[in-house]
Design a protein around this motif. Structure first.
Motif, short mmCIF file in Angstrom:
data_model
loop_
_atom_site.label_atom_id
_atom_site.label_comp_id
_atom_site.label_asym_id
_atom_site.label_seq_id
_atom_site.Cartn_x
_atom_site.Cartn_y
_atom_site.Cartn_z
N LEU A 1 0.83 -1.20 0.00
CA LEU A 1 0.00 0.00 0.00
C LEU A 1 0.87 1.25 0.00
CD1 LEU A 1 -2.89 -0.85 2.49
CD2 LEU A 1 -3.10 -0.32 0.06
N VAL A 2 0.46 2.20 -0.85
CA VAL A 2 1.21 3.45 -0.98
C VAL A 2 0.23 4.61 -0.83
CG1 VAL A 2 2.70 4.85 -2.45
CG2 VAL A 2 2.89 2.36 -2.50
N GLN A 3 0.57 5.58 -0.01
CA GLN A 3 -0.24 6.78 0.16
C GLN A 3 0.04 7.75 -0.99
OE1 GLN A 3 -2.60 7.11 2.39
NE2 GLN A 3 -2.09 5.16 3.42
N PRO A 4 -0.90 8.64 -1.30
CA PRO A 4 -0.73 9.52 -2.46
C PRO A 4 0.44 10.50 -2.32
CG PRO A 4 -2.74 10.06 -1.25
CD PRO A 4 -2.25 8.77 -0.71
N GLN A 5 0.57 11.15 -1.18
CA GLN A 5 1.66 12.10 -0.94
C GLN A 5 1.77 13.15 -2.05
OE1 GLN A 5 5.40 10.22 0.06
NE2 GLN A 5 4.39 8.53 1.15
N PRO B 1 -6.45 16.48 -5.73
CA PRO B 1 -7.62 16.17 -4.89
C PRO B 1 -8.14 14.75 -5.08
CG PRO B 1 -7.84 18.31 -5.96
CD PRO B 1 -6.66 17.66 -6.59
N GLU B 2 -8.19 14.26 -6.30
CA GLU B 2 -8.73 12.93 -6.55
C GLU B 2 -7.90 11.85 -5.85
OE1 GLU B 2 -9.97 15.72 -9.60
OE2 GLU B 2 -7.98 15.07 -8.92
N ALA B 3 -6.57 12.02 -5.81
CA ALA B 3 -5.71 11.05 -5.13
C ALA B 3 -5.86 11.14 -3.62
CB ALA B 3 -4.26 11.28 -5.54
N GLN B 4 -6.00 12.35 -3.11
CA GLN B 4 -6.17 12.50 -1.66
C GLN B 4 -7.46 11.87 -1.18
OE1 GLN B 4 -5.77 16.70 -0.92
NE2 GLN B 4 -3.52 16.66 -1.00
N ARG B 5 -8.54 12.04 -1.97
CA ARG B 5 -9.82 11.44 -1.56
C ARG B 5 -9.78 9.92 -1.69
NH1 ARG B 5 -12.03 15.91 -4.49
NH2 ARG B 5 -12.28 14.56 -6.32
N ALA B 6 -9.04 9.39 -2.64
CA ALA B 6 -9.01 7.94 -2.85
C ALA B 6 -8.22 7.24 -1.76
CB ALA B 6 -8.41 7.63 -4.22
N GLY B 7 -7.16 7.86 -1.29
CA GLY B 7 -6.35 7.21 -0.27
C GLY B 7 -5.33 6.26 -0.89
N ALA B 8 -4.93 5.26 -0.11
CA ALA B 8 -3.84 4.38 -0.49
C ALA B 8 -4.28 3.38 -1.56
CB ALA B 8 -3.33 3.63 0.73
N GLY C 1 -8.22 1.92 -2.53
CA GLY C 1 -8.88 3.13 -3.04
C GLY C 1 -8.98 3.17 -4.56
N ASN C 2 -8.95 2.01 -5.20
CA ASN C 2 -8.93 1.97 -6.67
C ASN C 2 -10.19 2.58 -7.28
OD1 ASN C 2 -6.59 0.60 -6.21
ND2 ASN C 2 -7.35 -1.40 -6.87
N ALA C 3 -11.37 2.17 -6.79
CA ALA C 3 -12.61 2.67 -7.36
C ALA C 3 -12.74 4.19 -7.17
CB ALA C 3 -13.80 1.95 -6.74
N ALA C 4 -12.38 4.68 -5.99
CA ALA C 4 -12.49 6.12 -5.74
C ALA C 4 -11.55 6.91 -6.65
CB ALA C 4 -12.17 6.41 -4.28
N LEU C 5 -10.35 6.38 -6.88
CA LEU C 5 -9.41 7.06 -7.77
C LEU C 5 -9.93 7.07 -9.21
CD1 LEU C 5 -6.68 8.43 -8.16
CD2 LEU C 5 -5.68 6.15 -8.49
N ALA C 6 -10.49 5.95 -9.66
CA ALA C 6 -11.02 5.90 -11.02
C ALA C 6 -12.18 6.86 -11.19
CB ALA C 6 -11.45 4.47 -11.34
N LEU C 7 -13.10 6.90 -10.22
CA LEU C 7 -14.23 7.82 -10.33
C LEU C 7 -13.77 9.27 -10.29
CD1 LEU C 7 -16.83 6.03 -7.99
CD2 LEU C 7 -16.82 6.11 -10.49
N GLY C 8 -12.76 9.56 -9.51
CA GLY C 8 -12.27 10.93 -9.44
C GLY C 8 -11.63 11.39 -10.73
#
Length: 404
Positions: A151-155, A159-166, A224-231
């Protein structure tokens, strides 16, 4: 008393035993089961071929490597997902309204076609970034390696990466003048670059991410794959998802291979035909089996058999067939008396009889090959004429055989 005569395989008619019937039924069941098994295998091959025809990341594919789940989630969120399989249709759809273009790798398109395709898009999401597309669209970014399964955090400030998380990235990239998220293995799993559009107002946003490792049906629900894709893909009301294919190209045409020209159902049909041929061969071989010698119930002399057949002809009233057999036998015997072949025709025999002064050509031809008799009386008369003609030929050509 009736006598049953045997044929080639014996004189008795033996009723099939219970074991014989059971063996035949088992054989038929085995053949049917084999054909059903081959049909199931063929259907699976056809289904697998149709499944494999849809490349990975296809939004209409339910395969593990497809992305149907993501396309449906986007549609449920109110995004107008337009799936196109022609780069010309994709460009036309992007010119209609502000839209996001989802672009996999498109090796069948030239550099000019890819640049023309992406130019009218408000956002471009590269879900299968390759060196060429990164060079053309992401200002020379490059893939630099593969990350560990961790798991890797966005760093980053996207915004889309921060909302998705790791997430658990796989391919990582590096690029200049771009926001870089999810650092791992000397690179970043997400690149986001915004540039001013030279031929249209506003800016264009280009994102590069390894969608095959994050957005497919088998990985979408993880982390956080789905959240990143939607973002990344849901920023605009319209999403144009381009699905490239070999047929959609602007490159010089090349000769297709035999495998490309062959429909996917050909191979299963060939396998099924071969299996049916083998089953038929086994069935025919089992059916005939080895010859079995059997005892005749009685011994019948050839003369009695001939007379029996004659009585059958007489009872059936088939005078034409009986006359044909009589004429054939007489013609063969007379031809041998004349020194001719047994297969000589009636005309040849009649000519030879005329040359030997046994009979006129017309009379001999009429006797040997005339109209068939229509009654029993005519058949008897024909038999007498044949007998007299044969006797005259024997007397003229071989008088010593008639000497006392």
């Amino acid at each position: 008393m009736s006598v049953e005569l045997g044929g080639h395989r014996g004189a008795k008619t033996v009723a099939p035993t219970t074991s014989t019937r059971r063996g035949s039924a088992v054989g038929w069941i085995a053949i049917v089961a084999g054909l059903i098994a081959v049909g199931i295998v063929g259907a699976s091959i056809v289904g697998g071929s149709e499944w494999n025809q849809r490349e990975s990341l296809d939004p209409e594919s339910a395969a593990p490597t497809g992305t149907r789940a993501l396309a449906r989630i986007l549609a449920d969120q109110g995004v107008d997902v337009r799936i196109v399989r022609s780069h010309e249709q994709a460009a036309a759809a992007l010119r209609e309204t502000a839209a996001t273009l989802v672009l996999p790798d498109a090796p069948a398109l030239s550099d000019e076609a890819i640049s023309a395709l992406t130019a009218p898009a408000t956002d471009v999401v590269l879900i299968d970034p390759r060196s060429r597309t990164l060079r053309l669209i992401a200002d020379g970014a490059n893939a630099v390696g593969v990350a560990d399964d961790a798991l890797v955090q966005p760093q980053c400030s996207v915004p889309e990466a921060q909302r998705a998380g790791a997430i658990r990235p796989r391919t990582v990239f590096v690029g200049t003048d771009a926001a870089q998220c999810y650092p791992a293995a000397g690179g970043y799993a997400l690149l986001v670059r915004e540039t001013i559009r030279p031929d249209a107002p506003g800016t264009q946003r280009v994102s590069a991410v390894d969608g095959a490792a994050l957005f497919t049906n088998e990985h979408l629900a993880q982390d956080g794959n789905a959240a990143l894709a939607l973002g990344l893909m849901g920023r605009n009301a319209t999403l144009v998802w381009y699905v490239p294919s070999v047929g959609d190209t602007n490159l010089d045409p090349v000769n297709p291979s035999l495998g490309e020209l062959t429909p996917p159902w050909v191979s299963p049909v060939i396998v099924l035909a071969l299996a049916a041929a083998v089953a038929a061969a086994l069935w025919r071989g089992i059916r005939f089996g080895p010859l079995v010698g059997e005892r005749l119930p009685v011994t019948v002399r050839g003369e009695e058999t001939t007379r029996g057949r004659a009585h059958l002809y007489a009872r059936s009233g088939d005078t034409a067939h009986a006359a044909s057999l009589l004429r054939h036998g007489a013609r063969v015997r007379i031809a041998r008396l004349l020194g001719l072949s047994g297969s000589s025709s009636a005309t040849e025999v009649a000519d030879a009889l005329a040359r030997a002064s046994v009979s006129s050509r017309e009379d001999a031809r009429n006797i040997l090959d005339g109209a068939p008799p229509t009654s029993r009386r005519d058949l008897d008369e024909l038999y007498d004429r044949l007998r007299r003609l044969e006797a005259a030929a024997r007397a003229a050509l071989h008088p010593e055989r008639n000497a006392p």
